[in-house]
Design a protein around this motif. Structure first.
Motif, PDB file in Angstrom:
ATOM      1  N   ALA A  79       4.114   2.117   9.205  1.00  0.00           N
ATOM      2  CA  ALA A  79       3.408   3.224   8.529  1.00  0.00           C
ATOM      3  C   ALA A  79       2.284   3.749   9.412  1.00  0.00           C
ATOM      4  N   ARG A  80       1.571   2.799  10.059  1.00  0.00           N
ATOM      5  CA  ARG A  80       0.492   3.204  10.958  1.00  0.00           C
ATOM      6  C   ARG A  80       1.046   4.031  12.109  1.00  0.00           C
ATOM      7  N   ALA A  81       2.216   3.588  12.666  1.00  0.00           N
ATOM      8  CA  ALA A  81       2.837   4.313  13.780  1.00  0.00           C
ATOM      9  C   ALA A  81       3.276   5.720  13.335  1.00  0.00           C
ATOM     10  N   TRP A  82       3.776   5.786  12.106  1.00  0.00           N
ATOM     11  CA  TRP A  82       4.210   7.099  11.574  1.00  0.00           C
ATOM     12  C   TRP A  82       3.004   8.020  11.382  1.00  0.00           C
ATOM     13  N   LEU A  83       1.929   7.432  10.857  1.00  0.00           N
ATOM     14  CA  LEU A  83       0.692   8.209  10.676  1.00  0.00           C
ATOM     15  C   LEU A  83       0.180   8.707  12.035  1.00  0.00           C
ATOM     16  N   GLN A  84       0.281   7.820  13.055  1.00  0.00           N
ATOM     17  CA  GLN A  84      -0.185   8.190  14.391  1.00  0.00           C
ATOM     18  C   GLN A  84       0.644   9.352  14.943  1.00  0.00           C
ATOM     19  N   MET A  92      -7.866  15.059   8.987  1.00  0.00           N
ATOM     20  CA  MET A  92      -7.661  15.244   7.538  1.00  0.00           C
ATOM     21  C   MET A  92      -6.278  15.847   7.266  1.00  0.00           C
ATOM     22  N   ASP A  93      -5.929  16.860   8.052  1.00  0.00           N
ATOM     23  CA  ASP A  93      -4.617  17.499   7.869  1.00  0.00           C
ATOM     24  C   ASP A  93      -3.494  16.487   8.087  1.00  0.00           C
ATOM     25  N   GLY A  94      -3.704  15.592   9.072  1.00  0.00           N
ATOM     26  CA  GLY A  94      -2.693  14.567   9.347  1.00  0.00           C
ATOM     27  C   GLY A  94      -2.508  13.639   8.156  1.00  0.00           C
ATOM     28  N   PHE A  95      -3.614  13.182   7.577  1.00  0.00           N
ATOM     29  CA  PHE A  95      -3.524  12.297   6.410  1.00  0.00           C
ATOM     30  C   PHE A  95      -2.879  13.012   5.226  1.00  0.00           C
ATOM     31  N   LEU A  96      -3.231  14.278   5.061  1.00  0.00           N
ATOM     32  CA  LEU A  96      -2.664  15.047   3.936  1.00  0.00           C
ATOM     33  C   LEU A  96      -1.139  15.120   4.068  1.00  0.00           C
ATOM     34  N   ARG A  97      -0.698  15.397   5.276  1.00  0.00           N
ATOM     35  CA  ARG A  97       0.740  15.475   5.531  1.00  0.00           C
ATOM     36  C   ARG A  97       1.395  14.098   5.322  1.00  0.00           C
ATOM     37  N   PHE A  98       0.684  13.067   5.755  1.00  0.00           N
ATOM     38  CA  PHE A  98       1.189  11.696   5.609  1.00  0.00           C
ATOM     39  C   PHE A  98       1.394  11.351   4.129  1.00  0.00           C
ATOM     40  N   PHE A  99       0.355  11.566   3.305  1.00  0.00           N
ATOM     41  CA  PHE A  99       0.450  11.199   1.890  1.00  0.00           C
ATOM     42  C   PHE A  99       1.478  12.066   1.151  1.00  0.00           C
ATOM     43  N   ASN A 100       1.556  13.318   1.536  1.00  0.00           N
ATOM     44  CA  ASN A 100       2.456  14.225   0.805  1.00  0.00           C
ATOM     45  C   ASN A 100       3.922  14.062   1.199  1.00  0.00           C
ATOM     46  N   SER A 160       9.705  10.721   2.368  1.00  0.00           N
ATOM     47  CA  SER A 160      10.688  10.802   3.461  1.00  0.00           C
ATOM     48  C   SER A 160      10.475   9.683   4.495  1.00  0.00           C
ATOM     49  N   PHE A 161       9.523   8.816   4.255  1.00  0.00           N
ATOM     50  CA  PHE A 161       9.234   7.731   5.194  1.00  0.00           C
ATOM     51  C   PHE A 161      10.000   6.455   4.804  1.00  0.00           C
ATOM     52  N   THR A 162      10.588   5.804   5.807  1.00  0.00           N
ATOM     53  CA  THR A 162      11.271   4.526   5.565  1.00  0.00           C
ATOM     54  C   THR A 162      10.455   3.425   6.241  1.00  0.00           C
ATOM     55  N   TRP A 163      10.041   2.481   5.414  1.00  0.00           N
ATOM     56  CA  TRP A 163       9.194   1.407   5.958  1.00  0.00           C
ATOM     57  C   TRP A 163      10.064   0.457   6.760  1.00  0.00           C
ATOM     58  N   ARG A 164       9.679   0.186   8.018  1.00  0.00           N
ATOM     59  CA  ARG A 164      10.487  -0.679   8.886  1.00  0.00           C
ATOM     60  C   ARG A 164       9.664  -1.871   9.383  1.00  0.00           C
ATOM     61  N   GLY A 165       8.884  -2.392   8.565  1.00  0.00           N
ATOM     62  CA  GLY A 165       8.089  -3.563   8.927  1.00  0.00           C
ATOM     63  C   GLY A 165       6.625  -3.216   9.132  1.00  0.00           C
ATOM     64  N   LEU A 225       0.836  -1.216   0.000  1.00  0.00           N
ATOM     65  CA  LEU A 225       0.000   0.000   0.000  1.00  0.00           C
ATOM     66  C   LEU A 225       0.866   1.259   0.000  1.00  0.00           C
ATOM     67  N   ILE A 226       1.882   1.251   0.833  1.00  0.00           N
ATOM     68  CA  ILE A 226       2.746   2.437   0.925  1.00  0.00           C
ATOM     69  C   ILE A 226       3.474   2.662  -0.394  1.00  0.00           C
ATOM     70  N   ALA A 227       3.924   1.550  -1.015  1.00  0.00           N
ATOM     71  CA  ALA A 227       4.624   1.676  -2.303  1.00  0.00           C
ATOM     72  C   ALA A 227       3.712   2.315  -3.347  1.00  0.00           C
ATOM     73  N   ARG A 228       2.450   1.890  -3.342  1.00  0.00           N
ATOM     74  CA  ARG A 228       1.501   2.447  -4.316  1.00  0.00           C
ATOM     75  C   ARG A 228       1.130   3.894  -3.972  1.00  0.00           C
ATOM     76  N   CYS A 229       1.018   4.144  -2.667  1.00  0.00           N
ATOM     77  CA  CYS A 229       0.693   5.521  -2.251  1.00  0.00           C
ATOM     78  C   CYS A 229       1.805   6.493  -2.654  1.00  0.00           C
ATOM     79  N   ARG A 230       3.033   5.999  -2.634  1.00  0.00           N
ATOM     80  CA  ARG A 230       4.152   6.863  -3.064  1.00  0.00           C
ATOM     81  C   ARG A 230       3.994   7.272  -4.521  1.00  0.00           C
ATOM     82  N   LYS A 231       3.345   6.374  -5.303  1.00  0.00           N
ATOM     83  CA  LYS A 231       3.120   6.666  -6.732  1.00  0.00           C
ATOM     84  C   LYS A 231       1.800   7.408  -6.947  1.00  0.00           C
TER      85      LYS A 231
END
Lengths: 262, 185
Positions: free
Chosen positions: B77-82, B56-64, B68-73, B14-20
């Motif tokens: 991603a959920r923890a980063w979003l939180q 909403m602002d949090g999700f916007l910042r997350f997707f944008n 700069s996010f490194t997936w660590r298992g 999901l994160i890989a696709r969201c990056r695209k």
């Protein structure tokens, strides 16, 4: 005790569905709002080529409109010129008609319209058409007179041209005499008055003024045209209107305003 | 391209696709975590509309900022979003000048007794109401420490306060909550 209490609290909140706190929470509906913020509609990009094409089409259209306008302006100017010419001709004719009516009322005689008398040749007609600013000459004699002014026009590299203009003046009639005006010729051309013939129409007796006469044609013409003012002796008629022997000195005078032949 | 159901896609994919900027993947991530992040915001911000807006602002910042996010298992991603959402809540509170934190003596709150299974008698709505009744400073530190798993050092750094201030805020929050729970039970 505190950590257990807090852990229990945390688990309870984590297990809680969101619509228990926010009734009617709809993730799909929230996504519609989110999606609009994430993917705002971009303004359509128009390539430079399209811009240039549009600009070229606009320029062509503007040029076409300008050319059409210029053509209309030229057409209007030509039409105005034509109208002005027609108006001048109409006013000229009205003036002639008025003079004719005046003569008819005074003499009761049927006399031909002035332009027909004045203009005997196409060149003369052209001259007659240019006489509006000329001085009025009145026939103060009891007899109708025909005044012919013969001019020579010389232009470089051209043969000298003779211009003859004849004018009829009824007794009492005042009119501008037809002749070629020096203002109406090219600047590199010259115009001189060769002869002037003053003829009594009733008898045919004619006074000829030329270079060899006691008073030159050019001198008399300068009084006729208003260039000079005063009285001048023009010649002598030996008979009256009825062809009876009667000596009559013909003079031109401008002391009373108009130039009068008497 | 066929869109698999939300359950089939794991977080990494999901994160890989969201990056695209794949809208389908973004939608799956959003619908999966929107409720949870809304509850998180409601712990910090009592007003529902404001909480939803901050979510909403949090999700916007997350997707944008996914680049700069490194997936660590799984779960990273959920923890980063939180964490992003918590920061958005704090920013919101700061902008409204609601986040005022002061030092104080907290020793008197250490020995307040509690009875067993007191929370079992309370509904989630009542628990949330108690949290909302806390002063904003206490509530914020309590939320960060208890629910968002941050220690005092992290809280101090995030809020720009000392660790002792963070501790005293937590103690006061706990004391007030205990009193309220005891009153209720």
């Amino acid at each position: 005790m505190i950590p257990e209490l807090e852990r229990e609290m945390k688990e309870k909140l984590a297990a809680m569905p969101v619509d228990e706190l926010v009734p009617g929470f709809d993730a799909d509906a929230e996504w519609a709002v989110m999606s609009a913020r994430l993917h705002p509609a971009r303004p359509r990009m128009i390539s430079l080529r399209v811009w240039f094409s549009a600009a070229a089409v606009l320029l062509l259209m503007a040029g076409g409109v300008w050319m059409l306008q210029q053509r209309d302006v030229q057409r209007m100017a030509a039409q105005e010129q034509h109208t002005a010419r027609e108006e001048w001709a109409a006013s000229f004719k009205a003036e002639v008609d008025k003079e004719q009516a005046l003569v008819d009322s005074q003499k009761g005689a049927s006399v031909a319209a002035l332009p027909d008398k004045v203009a005997d040749t196409p060149k003369e007609r052209k001259v007659a058409g240019q006489r509006t600013t000329k001085e009025l000459v009145r026939n103060g004699t009891p007899c109708p007179l025909e005044i012919s002014i013969n001019q020579i026009m010389k232009c470089p590299n051209k043969k000298p041209a003779a211009i003859s203009s004849c004018n009829t003046l009824e007794p009492g009639q005042a009119a501008s005499l037809g002749y070629k005006d020096s203002d109406a010729i090219a600047s590199n051309c010259s115009l001189t008055v060769k002869t002037i013939e003053i003829k009594s129409i009733a008898t045919g007796e004619t006074i000829l003024l030329d270079e060899n006469s006691s008073i030159s044609a050019a001198e008399v013409f300068s009084y006729m045209s208003g260039e000079k003012q005063g009285d001048i002796y023009a010649g002598i008629f030996n008979s009256d209107c009825n062809n009876n022997e009667c000596r009559h000195n013909l003079r031109l005078g401008s002391r009373e305003g108009d130039i009068i032949i008497h | 391209m066929s869109t698999p159901s939300a359950e089939i896609w794991n977080e990494a994919e999901l994160i890989a696709r969201c990056r695209k900027k794949d809208a389908a993947a973004q939608k799956i991530v959003f619908t999966r975590y929107a409720g949870e992040m809304t509850v998180l915001c409601l712990r910090y911000i009592a007003r529902q509309e404001e909480a939803k807006e901050v979510m909403m602002d949090g999700f916007l910042r997350f997707f944008n900022n996914l680049d700069s996010f490194t997936w660590r298992g799984e779960g990273s991603a959920r923890a980063w979003l939180q964490r992003i959402t918590v920061n958005q809540c704090l920013t919101h509170l700061r902008r409204r000048n609601m986040l005022v934190l002061t030092d104080g003596d907290d020793s008197s709150y250490d020995h307040i007794p509690t009875s067993d299974n007191v929370l079992g008698q309370l509904t989630v709505r009542e628990i949330m109401k108690m949290i909302h009744s806390l002063p904003v400073g206490y509530r914020t530190v309590f939320n960060m420490y208890v629910f968002d798993d941050m220690d005092h050092k992290e809280i101090a750094q995030t809020l720009g306060i000392s660790e002792s201030t963070s501790k005293s805020q937590l103690h006061r929050a706990r004391a007030i909550l205990k009193e309220k729970i005891l009153q209720t039970s």
